[in-house]
Design a protein around this motif. Structure first.
Motif, mmCIF file in Angstrom:
data_model
loop_
_atom_site.group_PDB
_atom_site.id
_atom_site.type_symbol
_atom_site.label_atom_id
_atom_site.label_comp_id
_atom_site.label_asym_id
_atom_site.label_seq_id
_atom_site.Cartn_x
_atom_site.Cartn_y
_atom_site.Cartn_z
ATOM 1 N N ALA A 12 0.827 -1.201 0.000
ATOM 2 C CA ALA A 12 0.000 0.000 0.000
ATOM 3 C C ALA A 12 0.861 1.249 0.000
ATOM 4 O O ALA A 12 0.514 2.263 -0.581
ATOM 5 C CB ALA A 12 -0.946 -0.007 1.194
ATOM 6 N N GLU A 13 2.015 1.214 0.666
ATOM 7 C CA GLU A 13 2.899 2.380 0.715
ATOM 8 C C GLU A 13 3.747 2.495 -0.552
ATOM 9 O O GLU A 13 4.130 3.578 -0.931
ATOM 10 C CB GLU A 13 3.810 2.288 1.940
ATOM 11 N N GLN A 14 4.069 1.418 -1.170
ATOM 12 C CA GLN A 14 4.942 1.420 -2.337
ATOM 13 C C GLN A 14 4.394 2.272 -3.480
ATOM 14 O O GLN A 14 5.137 3.066 -4.031
ATOM 15 C CB GLN A 14 5.196 -0.018 -2.810
ATOM 16 N N PRO A 15 3.119 2.148 -3.846
ATOM 17 C CA PRO A 15 2.653 2.983 -4.961
ATOM 18 C C PRO A 15 2.770 4.476 -4.654
ATOM 19 O O PRO A 15 3.099 5.268 -5.528
ATOM 20 C CB PRO A 15 1.207 2.564 -5.149
ATOM 21 N N GLU A 16 2.526 4.876 -3.429
ATOM 22 C CA GLU A 16 2.625 6.293 -3.085
ATOM 23 C C GLU A 16 4.077 6.758 -3.216
ATOM 24 O O GLU A 16 4.364 7.819 -3.758
ATOM 25 C CB GLU A 16 2.109 6.521 -1.670
ATOM 26 N N ARG A 17 5.003 5.975 -2.723
ATOM 27 C CA ARG A 17 6.420 6.318 -2.796
ATOM 28 C C ARG A 17 6.880 6.330 -4.255
ATOM 29 O O ARG A 17 7.628 7.195 -4.683
ATOM 30 C CB ARG A 17 7.213 5.301 -1.987
ATOM 31 N N GLY A 18 6.439 5.404 -5.048
ATOM 32 C CA GLY A 18 6.780 5.353 -6.466
ATOM 33 C C GLY A 18 6.222 6.547 -7.214
ATOM 34 O O GLY A 18 6.861 7.094 -8.111
ATOM 35 N N ALA A 19 5.022 6.982 -6.833
ATOM 36 C CA ALA A 19 4.416 8.139 -7.491
ATOM 37 C C ALA A 19 5.221 9.397 -7.205
ATOM 38 O O ALA A 19 5.413 10.239 -8.089
ATOM 39 C CB ALA A 19 2.976 8.302 -7.033
ATOM 40 N N ARG A 20 5.704 9.542 -5.977
ATOM 41 C CA ARG A 20 6.535 10.714 -5.651
ATOM 42 C C ARG A 20 7.843 10.692 -6.436
ATOM 43 O O ARG A 20 8.299 11.714 -6.931
ATOM 44 C CB ARG A 20 6.827 10.759 -4.151
ATOM 45 N N LEU A 21 8.416 9.523 -6.548
ATOM 46 C CA LEU A 21 9.664 9.383 -7.293
ATOM 47 C C LEU A 21 9.441 9.729 -8.767
ATOM 48 O O LEU A 21 10.219 10.466 -9.370
ATOM 49 C CB LEU A 21 10.209 7.962 -7.150
ATOM 50 N N LEU A 22 8.366 9.223 -9.335
ATOM 51 C CA LEU A 22 8.045 9.541 -10.727
ATOM 52 C C LEU A 22 7.790 11.032 -10.910
ATOM 53 O O LEU A 22 8.201 11.632 -11.909
ATOM 54 C CB LEU A 22 6.828 8.745 -11.189
ATOM 55 N N SER A 23 7.122 11.627 -9.961
ATOM 56 C CA SER A 23 6.840 13.062 -10.026
ATOM 57 C C SER A 23 8.135 13.866 -10.021
ATOM 58 O O SER A 23 8.292 14.814 -10.796
ATOM 59 C CB SER A 23 5.947 13.461 -8.858
ATOM 60 N N ARG A 24 9.070 13.500 -9.160
ATOM 61 C CA ARG A 24 10.371 14.190 -9.110
ATOM 62 C C ARG A 24 11.142 13.998 -10.412
ATOM 63 O O ARG A 24 11.763 14.927 -10.920
ATOM 64 C CB ARG A 24 11.198 13.687 -7.930
#
Length: 150
Positions: A12-24
């Protein structure tokens, strides 16, 4: 014995962290695109400057610079600078002047070279005082003779 407690999935936390990384990463890509466009503009300006500099030299020198530097305008300008520093590029030939020649200075019309030296000194005094000083030192005797006649 108690039943084992199941842990919540970490996914559940991984997609949120991945989205932030992609955004950066997307933001960095956009910044980089801006820098690339800026660099293209600088290269275009430098290419124009190099083209003007190459236009003022002989065909042989131009072909040599293009052979050594290729189409890189920075290398072309560096090669030109090195050739000039080595004394391998003379001053570009001046275009033919079809304008009528200026009238000789007053007093020099009858072949008086001292009067011509004085007239040139007076002209230099008005347009280039430092050069006039040097000119007067090199032509001191002629200037004295011309002044003593006037």
């Amino acid at each position: 014995m108690e039943a084992p407690v199941e842990a919540e999935p970490v996914k559940a936390e991984q997609p949120e962290r991945g989205a932030r990384l992609l955004s950066r990463m997307r933001a960095q890509i956009e910044r980089d695109r801006g820098l690339v466009e800026e660099a293209k503009g600088y290269r275009a300006e430098l290419a124009e400057y190099a083209s003007q500099a190459l236009g003022g030299i002989s065909k042989e020198a131009r072909s040599y610079v293009e052979k050594v530097a290729g189409d890189n305008p920075a290398k072309q300008l560096a090669t030109l600078r090195e050739l000039k520093a080595a004394g391998l590029l003379g001053a570009p030939s001046a275009p033919a002047n079809s304008a009528p020649k200026a009238a000789p200075p007053q007093g020099a019309q009858n072949g008086d070279s001292d009067a011509a030296v004085l007239a040139e000194y007076e002209r230099l005094k008005k347009v280039a005082p430092i050069i006039a000083l040097d000119y007067s030192q090199r032509n001191r005797d002629a200037l004295q003779r011309a002044r003593s006649r006037n």
